[in-house]
Design a protein around this motif. Structure first.
Motif, PDB file in Angstrom:
ATOM      1  N   LEU A   4      -4.988  28.227 -10.397  1.00 52.12           N
ATOM      2  CA  LEU A   4      -4.741  28.847 -11.701  1.00 52.12           C
ATOM      3  C   LEU A   4      -5.768  28.389 -12.733  1.00 52.12           C
ATOM      4  N   GLU A   5      -6.077  27.115 -12.752  1.00 52.10           N
ATOM      5  CA  GLU A   5      -7.043  26.581 -13.718  1.00 52.10           C
ATOM      6  C   GLU A   5      -8.434  27.170 -13.492  1.00 52.10           C
ATOM      7  N   ALA A   6      -8.788  27.371 -12.221  1.00 51.36           N
ATOM      8  CA  ALA A   6     -10.104  27.938 -11.928  1.00 51.36           C
ATOM      9  C   ALA A   6     -10.175  29.419 -12.287  1.00 51.36           C
ATOM     10  N   ALA A   7      -9.065  30.126 -12.156  1.00 50.06           N
ATOM     11  CA  ALA A   7      -9.062  31.573 -12.363  1.00 50.06           C
ATOM     12  C   ALA A   7      -8.810  31.975 -13.806  1.00 50.06           C
ATOM     13  N   LEU A   8      -8.075  31.135 -14.558  1.00 48.85           N
ATOM     14  CA  LEU A   8      -7.622  31.537 -15.894  1.00 48.85           C
ATOM     15  C   LEU A   8      -8.088  30.511 -16.925  1.00 48.85           C
ATOM     16  N   ASN A  16       5.152  26.627 -15.236  1.00 50.60           N
ATOM     17  CA  ASN A  16       5.285  27.526 -16.379  1.00 50.60           C
ATOM     18  C   ASN A  16       3.999  27.421 -17.190  1.00 50.60           C
ATOM     19  N   PHE A  17       3.324  28.541 -17.404  1.00 47.32           N
ATOM     20  CA  PHE A  17       2.017  28.486 -18.063  1.00 47.32           C
ATOM     21  C   PHE A  17       1.802  29.678 -18.989  1.00 47.32           C
ATOM     22  N   SER A  18       0.820  29.531 -19.860  1.00 51.00           N
ATOM     23  CA  SER A  18       0.391  30.598 -20.766  1.00 51.00           C
ATOM     24  C   SER A  18      -1.127  30.625 -20.790  1.00 51.00           C
ATOM     25  N   VAL A  19      -1.684  31.814 -21.047  1.00 46.59           N
ATOM     26  CA  VAL A  19      -3.132  31.987 -21.111  1.00 46.59           C
ATOM     27  C   VAL A  19      -3.485  32.598 -22.462  1.00 46.59           C
ATOM     28  N   PRO A  20      -4.411  32.007 -23.199  1.00 45.46           N
ATOM     29  CA  PRO A  20      -4.769  32.548 -24.514  1.00 45.46           C
ATOM     30  C   PRO A  20      -5.209  34.003 -24.437  1.00 45.46           C
ATOM     31  N   LEU A  52      -3.166  32.218   0.780  1.00 43.15           N
ATOM     32  CA  LEU A  52      -3.313  33.605   0.343  1.00 43.15           C
ATOM     33  C   LEU A  52      -3.018  33.744  -1.146  1.00 43.15           C
ATOM     34  N   ALA A  53      -2.032  33.004  -1.624  1.00 41.18           N
ATOM     35  CA  ALA A  53      -1.716  33.040  -3.057  1.00 41.18           C
ATOM     36  C   ALA A  53      -2.904  32.549  -3.876  1.00 41.18           C
ATOM     37  N   CYS A  54      -3.540  31.482  -3.423  1.00 45.61           N
ATOM     38  CA  CYS A  54      -4.708  30.959  -4.149  1.00 45.61           C
ATOM     39  C   CYS A  54      -5.846  31.971  -4.161  1.00 45.61           C
ATOM     40  N   GLU A  55      -6.051  32.667  -3.050  1.00 42.78           N
ATOM     41  CA  GLU A  55      -7.089  33.704  -2.985  1.00 42.78           C
ATOM     42  C   GLU A  55      -6.790  34.831  -3.967  1.00 42.78           C
ATOM     43  N   ARG A  56      -5.541  35.229  -4.031  1.00 43.38           N
ATOM     44  CA  ARG A  56      -5.179  36.341  -4.917  1.00 43.38           C
ATOM     45  C   ARG A  56      -5.204  35.926  -6.377  1.00 43.38           C
ATOM     46  N   ILE A  57      -4.862  34.697  -6.665  1.00 42.70           N
ATOM     47  CA  ILE A  57      -4.988  34.198  -8.032  1.00 42.70           C
ATOM     48  C   ILE A  57      -6.448  34.267  -8.469  1.00 42.70           C
ATOM     49  N   ALA A  58      -7.357  33.869  -7.577  1.00 40.03           N
ATOM     50  CA  ALA A  58      -8.790  33.946  -7.884  1.00 40.03           C
ATOM     51  C   ALA A  58      -9.214  35.388  -8.122  1.00 40.03           C
TER      52      ALA A  58
END
Length: 510
Positions: free
Chosen positions: A288-292, A310-314, A378-384
């Protein structure tokens, strides 16, 4: 259709295969009524009591009561009714009793709504007050200490469903002990089952509801723990089942399924342990940190369940992220209530003092102890992939067709009839009206083998003239069927007689 990655287990979990098998066996072979005295009934009773014994060991029930019910909401109702009836009886006997109920600010809505309901019906006239939480989501013990002499009941959670924050139950218990409070204590243990060590009988907790479907059992089965000596009033009376504590013929299929989950927990050979779950969370957070860029996590990791992020993205709404993740085949939830595409602030994050933009844009990702490494990869790939698409500049679109609450149902094609409809209309044009990001992150999109064009709904006006000149039928599709229905209705209104929308969208197009 792409492989689904389910990351919403705090809402509900898939059913453990062994639990499904146990439920089926109970329905087909062990179908006896445990209230019957013949051999078939006795076998059902033995099954029920075996599961109760296993449950007691897992939650540390000791001499407390454990009764089966339909789930946590029923358990909460029963606990609240029991506590408020006890308050009324104490008053009738002239015994001192508090006049305040303290409800944790981040409780599931079932708790305050149940309290308001029974407080009104029973005429107890208790003052329902919020027990605030600090910036980490933990209850303010100073407030509890100050109000303790007036408190008749305290309601808290073991772990929060939105943030995963684990409550300081020992701290709460210490305050109640230090102040000499005789307040009854309800602890919602729904998210704790199978994730946190529980020793209820060794605690001061009076009532603890549980729900099976949060831990790989089916929906409709749960339990309520009642401490030995705690006041109890049945919510359901009638046939005297569960020793008169909860009438109604037992859900033996659900109990059998719950028993299979408990057996797996006790064996320790099925679910990931705590350390493995922490490692899984770390992998997902790194992705998540790498993608967002700019992502902010809304709960302290050291005090949270390892299965919840639980996260938020500006500058990115939760609705945008949910649509994007869903298009990529990942099922997550908003950290706040969504209606008509507009996110309301999360009352849980608001109570923690989280900035308003983070509260409104929050997303919750939760996974279970059965999540395999292949699914996490697979989840990590799709997050990217979602991050890459989100970072791609988008061309400004035009206006979407106006929303019509009276959408003509004659434009709808049922999801289970879509394959036959497409076979009957080989010249039909299938149009995905999701935005470009959703469409692109989904990869090669097809509907029952038919190629799909992508025209975002915001580009509808620019494409409508060419569609009006076409003689072929047009089938509009989106994620849920809402946007596609607007497109089909608008095109019909403009004069095309053969515009259609797929009911339920890609969500139901299996």
């Amino acid at each position: 259709m792409q492989t689904e990655i389910y990351l919403d287990t705090n809402a509900t979990s898939p059913v453990l295969p062994a639990a499904a098998a146990a439920a089926m066996a109970a329905m087909q072979d062990g179908f006896g009524n445990p209230s019957s005295s013949h051999a078939t009934g006795l076998r059902a009773r033995a099954l029920r009591e075996g599961v109760r014994a296993s449950a007691g060991r897992i939650v540390g029930a000791g001499n407390g009561r454990l009764m089966f019910n339909s789930g946590a909401t029923e358990g909460i109702q029963t606990a609240v009714l029991s506590a408020l009836c006890a308050v009324r009886e104490r008053r009738a006997r002239g015994e001192p009793c508090g006049d305040v109920v303290l409800i944790g600010a981040t409780e599931h809505k079932a708790v305050p709504e149940s309290l308001a309901h029974w407080n009104r019906l029973l005429g107890t006239g208790l003052e329902l007050r919020v027990l605030p939480v600090d910036g980490d989501g933990r209850h303010r013990l100073d407030v509890l200490r100050a109000l303790a002499p007036r408190v008749a009941m305290v309601c808290t959670m073991a772990a929060n469903n939105e943030t995963g924050v684990v409550s300081d139950l020992r701290g709460i218990e210490a305050v109640l002990h230090e102040t000499g409070s005789d307040a009854l204590w309800l602890v919602d243990c729904v998210q704790a089952l199978g994730k946190l060590p529980l020793d209820l009988a060794a605690s001061r907790i009076d009532y603890a509801p549980f729900s099976g479907h949060k831990l790989y059992a089916p929906k409709g089965i749960g339990m309520l723990y009642v401490r030995q000596g705690a006041p109890y009033t049945p919510l359901m009376c009638g046939g005297g089942q569960e020793d008169g504590q909860r009438s109604g013929t037992e859900n033996m299929a659900g109990i059998a399924a719950l028993g299979a989950v408990f057996a797996a927990l006790e064996r320790g050979d099925t679910f990931r342990d705590a350390a493995a779950l922490v490692a899984c969370r770390a992998r997902l957070m790194t992705a998540l940190e790498a993608a967002l860029p700019g992502i902010v996590f809304n709960a302290p990791l050291a005090q949270s369940l390892p299965t919840t992020i639980n996260f938020s993205v500006p500058d990115v709404s939760s609705a945008t992220l949910l649509d994007l993740f869903d298009a990529a085949g990942m099922r997550v939830s908003a950290g706040s209530a969504c209606s008509a595409g507009k996110a309301a602030s999360s009352y849980v994050l608001d109570a923690m003092g989280v900035p308003a933009w983070r509260s409104a844009a929050a997303v919750r990702l939760s996974f279970g102890a059965l999540q395999g490494d292949a699914a996490l990869d697979l989840a990590c790939e799709r997050i990217a992939r979602c991050g890459a698409v989100l970072a791609t500049p988008m061309q400004a679109d035009g206006a979407e067709p106006a929303h019509d609450c009276q959408t003509d149902t004659t434009v709808l094609v049922a999801a289970d009839a879509a394959r036959d409809w497409l076979a009957a209309h080989p010249d039909a044009i299938v149009i995905d009206v999701r935005d470009l990001r959703e469409h692109s992150v989904a990869g090669d999109v097809r509907l029952h083998g038919r190629a799909v064009q992508n025209v975002p709904l915001a580009c509808f006006a620019g494409h409508a003239p060419s569609w009006l000149g076409a003689t072929a039928p047009l089938l509009f599709v989106c994620r849920s069927g809402m946007r596609s229905a607007r497109a089909a209705h608008a095109l019909r209104a403009m004069g095309h007689p053969d515009a259609w929308s797929l009911v339920g969208g890609f969500a139901l197009a299996t």
